[in-house]
Design a protein around this motif. Structure first.
Motif, PDB file in Angstrom:
ATOM      1  N   ALA A   1      -1.156  -0.748  -4.052  1.00 51.57           N
ATOM      2  CA  ALA A   1      -0.197  -0.821  -5.420  1.00 51.57           C
ATOM      3  C   ALA A   1      -0.132  -2.387  -5.671  1.00 51.57           C
ATOM      4  O   ALA A   1      -0.200  -2.673  -6.808  1.00 51.57           O
ATOM      5  CB  ALA A   1       1.177  -0.318  -4.804  1.00 51.57           C
ATOM      6  N   VAL A   2      -0.231  -3.436  -4.820  1.00 53.60           N
ATOM      7  CA  VAL A   2      -0.038  -4.839  -4.907  1.00 53.60           C
ATOM      8  C   VAL A   2      -1.075  -5.556  -3.968  1.00 53.60           C
ATOM      9  O   VAL A   2      -0.863  -5.249  -2.722  1.00 53.60           O
ATOM     10  CB  VAL A   2       1.310  -5.481  -4.732  1.00 53.60           C
ATOM     11  CG1 VAL A   2       1.143  -6.806  -4.990  1.00 53.60           C
ATOM     12  CG2 VAL A   2       2.212  -4.695  -5.622  1.00 53.60           C
ATOM     13  N   SER A   3      -2.160  -6.116  -4.629  1.00 51.60           N
ATOM     14  CA  SER A   3      -3.078  -6.977  -3.517  1.00 51.60           C
ATOM     15  C   SER A   3      -2.310  -8.133  -3.203  1.00 51.60           C
ATOM     16  O   SER A   3      -1.070  -8.467  -3.421  1.00 51.60           O
ATOM     17  CB  SER A   3      -4.274  -7.345  -4.458  1.00 51.60           C
ATOM     18  OG  SER A   3      -4.932  -6.206  -4.990  1.00 51.60           O
TER      19      SER A   3
ATOM     20  N   ILE B   1       1.000  -1.054   0.060  1.00 52.16           N
ATOM     21  CA  ILE B   1       0.057  -0.067  -0.260  1.00 52.16           C
ATOM     22  C   ILE B   1       0.841   1.266  -0.110  1.00 52.16           C
ATOM     23  O   ILE B   1       1.730   1.306   0.724  1.00 52.16           O
ATOM     24  CB  ILE B   1      -0.800  -0.111   1.261  1.00 52.16           C
ATOM     25  CG1 ILE B   1      -1.946  -1.168   0.987  1.00 52.16           C
ATOM     26  CG2 ILE B   1      -1.718   1.579   1.519  1.00 52.16           C
ATOM     27  CD1 ILE B   1      -2.826  -1.436   2.229  1.00 52.16           C
ATOM     28  N   VAL B   2       0.736   2.190  -0.883  1.00 54.46           N
ATOM     29  CA  VAL B   2       1.286   3.301  -0.813  1.00 54.46           C
ATOM     30  C   VAL B   2       0.247   4.618  -0.344  1.00 54.46           C
ATOM     31  O   VAL B   2      -0.889   4.438  -0.886  1.00 54.46           O
ATOM     32  CB  VAL B   2       1.873   3.655  -2.358  1.00 54.46           C
ATOM     33  CG1 VAL B   2       3.015   2.507  -2.660  1.00 54.46           C
ATOM     34  CG2 VAL B   2       0.952   3.675  -3.326  1.00 54.46           C
ATOM     35  N   TYR B   3       1.014   5.548   0.002  1.00 55.94           N
ATOM     36  CA  TYR B   3       0.127   6.842   0.488  1.00 55.94           C
ATOM     37  C   TYR B   3       1.055   7.932   0.423  1.00 55.94           C
ATOM     38  O   TYR B   3       2.146   8.183   0.537  1.00 55.94           O
ATOM     39  CB  TYR B   3      -0.503   6.410   1.810  1.00 55.94           C
ATOM     40  CG  TYR B   3       0.380   6.951   2.911  1.00 55.94           C
ATOM     41  CD1 TYR B   3       0.847   7.957   3.905  1.00 55.94           C
ATOM     42  CD2 TYR B   3       1.399   5.617   3.373  1.00 55.94           C
ATOM     43  CE1 TYR B   3       1.673   8.126   4.581  1.00 55.94           C
ATOM     44  CE2 TYR B   3       2.521   5.899   4.346  1.00 55.94           C
ATOM     45  CZ  TYR B   3       2.408   7.045   5.002  1.00 55.94           C
ATOM     46  OH  TYR B   3       3.270   7.442   6.028  1.00 55.94           O
ATOM     47  N   ALA B   4       0.191   9.174   0.334  1.00 60.00           N
ATOM     48  CA  ALA B   4       0.775  10.412   0.490  1.00 60.00           C
ATOM     49  C   ALA B   4      -0.343  11.195   1.007  1.00 60.00           C
ATOM     50  O   ALA B   4      -0.992  11.152   2.155  1.00 60.00           O
ATOM     51  CB  ALA B   4       1.404  11.252  -1.072  1.00 60.00           C
ATOM     52  N   GLY B   5      -1.202  12.159   0.013  1.00 56.94           N
ATOM     53  CA  GLY B   5      -2.515  12.914   0.482  1.00 56.94           C
ATOM     54  C   GLY B   5      -3.434  11.710   0.793  1.00 56.94           C
ATOM     55  O   GLY B   5      -4.490  12.086   1.531  1.00 56.94           O
ATOM     56  N   ASP B   6      -3.425  10.761   0.113  1.00 56.21           N
ATOM     57  CA  ASP B   6      -4.414   9.774   0.230  1.00 56.21           C
ATOM     58  C   ASP B   6      -3.834   8.244   0.076  1.00 56.21           C
ATOM     59  O   ASP B   6      -2.371   8.340  -0.409  1.00 56.21           O
ATOM     60  CB  ASP B   6      -5.414   9.658  -0.867  1.00 56.21           C
ATOM     61  CG  ASP B   6      -6.710   9.142  -0.451  1.00 56.21           C
ATOM     62  OD1 ASP B   6      -6.738   8.364   0.388  1.00 56.21           O
ATOM     63  OD2 ASP B   6      -7.929   9.512  -1.301  1.00 56.21           O
TER      64      ASP B   6
ATOM     65  N   ASP C   1       8.053 -11.363  -7.275  1.00 61.31           N
ATOM     66  CA  ASP C   1       8.630 -10.747  -8.432  1.00 61.31           C
ATOM     67  C   ASP C   1       7.798  -9.286  -8.831  1.00 61.31           C
ATOM     68  O   ASP C   1       8.131  -8.194  -9.154  1.00 61.31           O
ATOM     69  CB  ASP C   1       8.551 -11.603  -9.599  1.00 61.31           C
ATOM     70  CG  ASP C   1       9.692 -12.599  -9.518  1.00 61.31           C
ATOM     71  OD1 ASP C   1      10.586 -12.351  -8.635  1.00 61.31           O
ATOM     72  OD2 ASP C   1       9.662 -13.467 -10.060  1.00 61.31           O
ATOM     73  N   SER C   2       6.212  -9.678  -8.709  1.00 56.95           N
ATOM     74  CA  SER C   2       5.333  -8.700  -8.781  1.00 56.95           C
ATOM     75  C   SER C   2       5.382  -7.240  -7.676  1.00 56.95           C
ATOM     76  O   SER C   2       5.393  -6.209  -8.121  1.00 56.95           O
ATOM     77  CB  SER C   2       4.035  -9.060  -8.794  1.00 56.95           C
ATOM     78  OG  SER C   2       3.509  -9.458  -7.472  1.00 56.95           O
ATOM     79  N   ILE C   3       5.982  -7.531  -6.627  1.00 55.04           N
ATOM     80  CA  ILE C   3       6.178  -6.694  -5.690  1.00 55.04           C
ATOM     81  C   ILE C   3       7.420  -5.882  -5.833  1.00 55.04           C
ATOM     82  O   ILE C   3       7.638  -5.005  -6.066  1.00 55.04           O
ATOM     83  CB  ILE C   3       6.195  -7.324  -4.211  1.00 55.04           C
ATOM     84  CG1 ILE C   3       4.905  -7.855  -3.974  1.00 55.04           C
ATOM     85  CG2 ILE C   3       6.495  -6.118  -3.070  1.00 55.04           C
ATOM     86  CD1 ILE C   3       4.629  -8.658  -2.533  1.00 55.04           C
ATOM     87  N   ALA C   4       8.420  -6.514  -6.404  1.00 52.68           N
ATOM     88  CA  ALA C   4       9.735  -5.935  -6.736  1.00 52.68           C
ATOM     89  C   ALA C   4       9.638  -5.051  -7.764  1.00 52.68           C
ATOM     90  O   ALA C   4      10.038  -3.938  -7.909  1.00 52.68           O
ATOM     91  CB  ALA C   4      10.847  -7.107  -6.915  1.00 52.68           C
ATOM     92  N   THR C   5       8.915  -5.512  -8.852  1.00 54.03           N
ATOM     93  CA  THR C   5       8.557  -4.795 -10.050  1.00 54.03           C
ATOM     94  C   THR C   5       7.909  -3.388  -9.840  1.00 54.03           C
ATOM     95  O   THR C   5       8.142  -2.413 -10.075  1.00 54.03           O
ATOM     96  CB  THR C   5       7.722  -5.530 -11.159  1.00 54.03           C
ATOM     97  OG1 THR C   5       8.788  -6.645 -11.591  1.00 54.03           O
ATOM     98  CG2 THR C   5       7.559  -4.730 -12.432  1.00 54.03           C
TER      99      THR C   5
END
Length: 307
Positions: A142-144, A133-138, A150-154
């Motif tokens: 990003a990855v379920s 999960i990524v956040y800033a103002g909201d 590999d998908s997380i690393a990409t």
């Protein structure tokens, strides 16, 4: 071997010194006549002894009772070994990485190390599912939850300051999204790892941390220090705030350059995670019942009748 052994109820160890103290006191009072020698007139006691009416105490009975009580206390500690099928419960255990993409992190000079720390957390989770999960103002997913590292690393490699279009820093939104993700996955044991410079952490984030802890999950923090001076008006780093948040979430906090304490907690076995969350019966076989049977052996001597 240590990783596969656990004590499900370790506080019962406190009963063992108490049992030992009571056994020593009982043995002292039973040899030979306890306090009767002080209460009875010496001449009368001597007469009773000559007539064979005085029988001294028996330490053996006290020893048998103490041994039985000690084995009972040891059984109640819950010595257990990990079940061979414990790994099959990995779907009940998950890790959620919450990465701060606010301006102070992406422009602070340590963003590459922050992404590497996120990858290290994903790798530490082993075969269990992990989400990003990524956040800033909201906050955004990003990855379920997935077991594909590999998908997380990409995805981590592709993140930058423009990934989250909403300006600001609201870690409570990232934590709230992590909590909802775990609840929807019906996991019973989980680690949430917040990678942040501590900016924006306030009462709202602490409430989310407490909510995560109340579900039996743990919230950890990895601090991202600034490597260079931030632009004018940019928020400043706050390690103390991240420490408080991790404490409120029942987890650990560390720097991204020394993430060992957090990685160790994330990398613990599924059985250890389930036991910490109160589901130890799923992952460990309790050997205490066999110690209860063993305690019956000295207990039998307590029922022996003298001639």
């Amino acid at each position: 071997m240590i990783d596969t052994f656990a004590l499900l109820r370790p506080l019962w160890f406190l009963a063992i010194p108490l049992v030992a103290a009571l056994a020593l006191r009982a043995a002292w009072r039973s040899a030979p006549l306890g306090d009767w020698g002080k209460a009875v007139d010496p001449h009368l006691m001597a007469l009773l002894a000559r007539r064979g009416a005085v029988l001294g105490g028996r330490r053996q009975a006290n020893l048998a009772a103490a041994l039985a009580a000690g084995l009972l206390a040891l059984a109640l500690t819950g010595p257990a070994v990990e079940r061979p099928e414990a790994a099959t419960f990995r779907n009940l255990d998950a890790t959620v990485i919450v990465l701060d993409l606010s301006r102070s992190v992406t422009e602070g000079g340590r963003f590459k190390e922050a992404r590497q720390a996120a990858q290290a957390v994903a790798e530490a989770a082993g075969t269990r599912s992990a989400a990003l999960i990524v956040y800033a103002g909201d906050a955004y997913t990003a990855v379920s939850p997935t077991t594909d590292r590999d998908s997380i690393a990409t995805t981590l490699f592709a993140l930058d300051a423009d990934t989250v279009p909403d300006r600001g820093t609201h870690p409570e939104r990232g934590l709230a999204l992590a909590r909802r993700t775990l609840a929807e996955s019906n996991v019973v044991s989980a680690d949430v790892v917040l990678i942040s410079d501590g900016d924006g952490i306030g009462q709202a984030a602490e409430r989310e941390a407490a909510a995560i802890r109340d579900r039996g999950w743990q919230l950890h923090g990895l601090f991202v220090p600034a490597a260079r001076a931030l632009p004018p008006g940019a928020p400043q780093t706050d390690r103390a705030a991240l420490d408080r948040l991790a404490a409120a979430g029942g987890g650990r906090a560390a720097d991204i350059e020394a993430a060992g304490p957090v990685l160790d907690r994330v990398g613990a076995s599924t059985a250890q995670h389930l036991a910490a969350g109160g589901y130890g019966v799923l992952a460990f076989a309790d050997l205490g019942r066999w110690l209860l049977l063993l305690a019956l052996v000295p207990a039998l001597f307590l029922f022996r009748r003298s001639a």
